[in-house]
Design a protein around this motif. Sequence first.
Motif, mmCIF file in Angstrom:
data_model
loop_
_atom_site.group_PDB
_atom_site.id
_atom_site.type_symbol
_atom_site.label_atom_id
_atom_site.label_comp_id
_atom_site.label_asym_id
_atom_site.label_seq_id
_atom_site.Cartn_x
_atom_site.Cartn_y
_atom_site.Cartn_z
ATOM 1 N N TYR A 265 -12.630 -76.167 -26.966
ATOM 2 C CA TYR A 265 -13.736 -75.291 -27.345
ATOM 3 C C TYR A 265 -14.792 -75.246 -26.245
ATOM 4 C CZ TYR A 265 -16.587 -79.426 -28.380
ATOM 5 O OH TYR A 265 -17.293 -80.598 -28.291
ATOM 6 N N SER A 266 -15.630 -74.235 -26.349
ATOM 7 C CA SER A 266 -16.864 -74.183 -25.563
ATOM 8 C C SER A 266 -17.981 -73.875 -26.556
ATOM 9 C CB SER A 266 -16.785 -73.136 -24.449
ATOM 10 O OG SER A 266 -16.651 -71.854 -24.988
ATOM 11 N N PHE A 267 -19.187 -74.136 -26.145
ATOM 12 C CA PHE A 267 -20.315 -73.983 -27.057
ATOM 13 C C PHE A 267 -21.441 -73.251 -26.340
ATOM 14 C CE2 PHE A 267 -24.120 -75.456 -29.289
ATOM 15 C CZ PHE A 267 -23.740 -75.198 -30.594
ATOM 16 N N GLN A 268 -21.948 -72.195 -26.992
ATOM 17 C CA GLN A 268 -23.045 -71.404 -26.443
ATOM 18 C C GLN A 268 -23.901 -70.876 -27.567
ATOM 19 O OE1 GLN A 268 -20.488 -68.851 -23.702
ATOM 20 N NE2 GLN A 268 -22.560 -68.134 -23.341
ATOM 21 N N GLU A 269 -25.187 -71.028 -27.468
ATOM 22 C CA GLU A 269 -26.138 -70.425 -28.396
ATOM 23 C C GLU A 269 -25.732 -70.568 -29.865
ATOM 24 O OE1 GLU A 269 -26.670 -66.403 -27.173
ATOM 25 O OE2 GLU A 269 -27.101 -66.965 -25.109
ATOM 26 N N LYS A 270 -25.464 -71.784 -30.278
ATOM 27 C CA LYS A 270 -25.070 -72.090 -31.661
ATOM 28 C C LYS A 270 -23.755 -71.414 -32.071
ATOM 29 C CE LYS A 270 -29.026 -73.727 -33.938
ATOM 30 N NZ LYS A 270 -29.596 -73.798 -35.247
ATOM 31 N N LYS A 271 -22.917 -71.095 -31.093
ATOM 32 C CA LYS A 271 -21.600 -70.527 -31.379
ATOM 33 C C LYS A 271 -20.539 -71.445 -30.809
ATOM 34 C CE LYS A 271 -23.068 -65.764 -31.429
ATOM 35 N NZ LYS A 271 -23.499 -64.779 -30.463
ATOM 36 N N LEU A 272 -19.554 -71.727 -31.636
ATOM 37 C CA LEU A 272 -18.432 -72.580 -31.266
ATOM 38 C C LEU A 272 -17.239 -71.672 -30.956
ATOM 39 C CD1 LEU A 272 -17.446 -75.558 -31.146
ATOM 40 C CD2 LEU A 272 -16.775 -75.290 -33.531
ATOM 41 N N PHE A 273 -16.901 -71.549 -29.685
ATOM 42 C CA PHE A 273 -15.774 -70.725 -29.250
ATOM 43 C C PHE A 273 -14.525 -71.594 -29.229
ATOM 44 C CE2 PHE A 273 -19.467 -68.556 -27.728
ATOM 45 C CZ PHE A 273 -19.150 -67.213 -27.718
ATOM 46 N N LEU A 274 -13.597 -71.336 -30.137
ATOM 47 C CA LEU A 274 -12.346 -72.092 -30.179
ATOM 48 C C LEU A 274 -11.362 -71.392 -29.250
ATOM 49 C CD1 LEU A 274 -12.222 -72.771 -34.013
ATOM 50 C CD2 LEU A 274 -13.157 -74.214 -32.199
ATOM 51 N N THR A 275 -11.074 -72.030 -28.112
ATOM 52 C CA THR A 275 -10.374 -71.356 -27.029
ATOM 53 C C THR A 275 -8.899 -71.706 -26.888
ATOM 54 O OG1 THR A 275 -11.110 -73.074 -25.495
ATOM 55 C CG2 THR A 275 -12.483 -71.104 -25.675
ATOM 56 N N ARG A 276 -8.464 -72.801 -27.486
ATOM 57 C CA ARG A 276 -7.051 -73.158 -27.347
ATOM 58 C C ARG A 276 -6.665 -74.139 -28.445
ATOM 59 N NH1 ARG A 276 -4.030 -76.929 -23.649
ATOM 60 N NH2 ARG A 276 -1.971 -75.998 -23.505
ATOM 61 N N LEU A 277 -5.472 -73.940 -28.979
ATOM 62 C CA LEU A 277 -4.927 -74.832 -29.991
ATOM 63 C C LEU A 277 -3.546 -75.251 -29.531
ATOM 64 C CD1 LEU A 277 -4.774 -76.072 -32.910
ATOM 65 C CD2 LEU A 277 -3.830 -73.897 -33.626
ATOM 66 N N SER A 278 -3.318 -76.545 -29.450
ATOM 67 C CA SER A 278 -1.979 -77.019 -29.104
ATOM 68 C C SER A 278 -1.635 -78.200 -29.995
ATOM 69 C CB SER A 278 -1.905 -77.414 -27.623
ATOM 70 O OG SER A 278 -2.838 -78.412 -27.326
ATOM 71 N N SER A 279 -0.342 -78.357 -30.245
ATOM 72 C CA SER A 279 0.113 -79.454 -31.090
ATOM 73 C C SER A 279 1.500 -79.889 -30.637
ATOM 74 C CB SER A 279 0.141 -79.042 -32.562
ATOM 75 O OG SER A 279 0.986 -77.945 -32.757
ATOM 76 N N SER A 280 1.835 -81.129 -30.963
ATOM 77 C CA SER A 280 3.172 -81.623 -30.646
ATOM 78 C C SER A 280 4.190 -80.879 -31.507
ATOM 79 C CB SER A 280 3.253 -83.133 -30.866
ATOM 80 O OG SER A 280 2.817 -83.487 -32.150
ATOM 81 N N GLU A 281 5.427 -80.834 -31.049
ATOM 82 C CA GLU A 281 6.419 -80.002 -31.741
ATOM 83 C C GLU A 281 6.744 -80.471 -33.147
ATOM 84 O OE1 GLU A 281 10.565 -81.045 -29.986
ATOM 85 O OE2 GLU A 281 9.410 -80.212 -28.333
ATOM 86 N N ASN A 282 6.534 -81.739 -33.463
ATOM 87 C CA ASN A 282 6.833 -82.208 -34.818
ATOM 88 C C ASN A 282 5.621 -82.125 -35.754
ATOM 89 O OD1 ASN A 282 5.609 -84.208 -33.314
ATOM 90 N ND2 ASN A 282 6.597 -85.871 -34.408
ATOM 91 N N THR A 283 4.525 -81.552 -35.290
ATOM 92 C CA THR A 283 3.331 -81.398 -36.123
ATOM 93 C C THR A 283 3.521 -80.218 -37.069
ATOM 94 O OG1 THR A 283 1.957 -82.263 -34.350
ATOM 95 C CG2 THR A 283 0.838 -81.054 -36.088
ATOM 96 N N THR A 284 3.286 -80.449 -38.346
ATOM 97 C CA THR A 284 3.467 -79.388 -39.337
ATOM 98 C C THR A 284 2.258 -78.452 -39.346
ATOM 99 O OG1 THR A 284 2.430 -80.628 -41.132
ATOM 100 C CG2 THR A 284 4.815 -80.958 -40.807
#
Length: 85
Positions: free
Chosen positions: A17-36
């Motif tokens: 994430y990045s954070f600017q002016e009380k906004k949380l920008f969720l920029t990338r999601l990654s998980s291991s292959e066995n994560t449900t």
Amino acid sequence: LRQFELKTESNNVTVEYSFQEKKLFLTRLSSSENTTPEIVEEVLKKIMEVAEDNRWRVVPTKPNISQFFKKNPSYKELLAPGIRI
């Protein structure tokens, strides 16, 4: 690099994430292959709790994060003004 992380013996979920002016920008999601998908969803719910507690607005920048809001419409109130999902 700023990120939320969940690490267990069998799962690893990272949300950058990045954070600017009380906004949380969720920029990338990654998980291991066995994560449900349920575990990923729980991580995102915890992030939404943090955003709500701090009165931040959320800006998802990736389709896999936007999908969370489609599945969980109760969190749409946390979206920044002008964000439509």
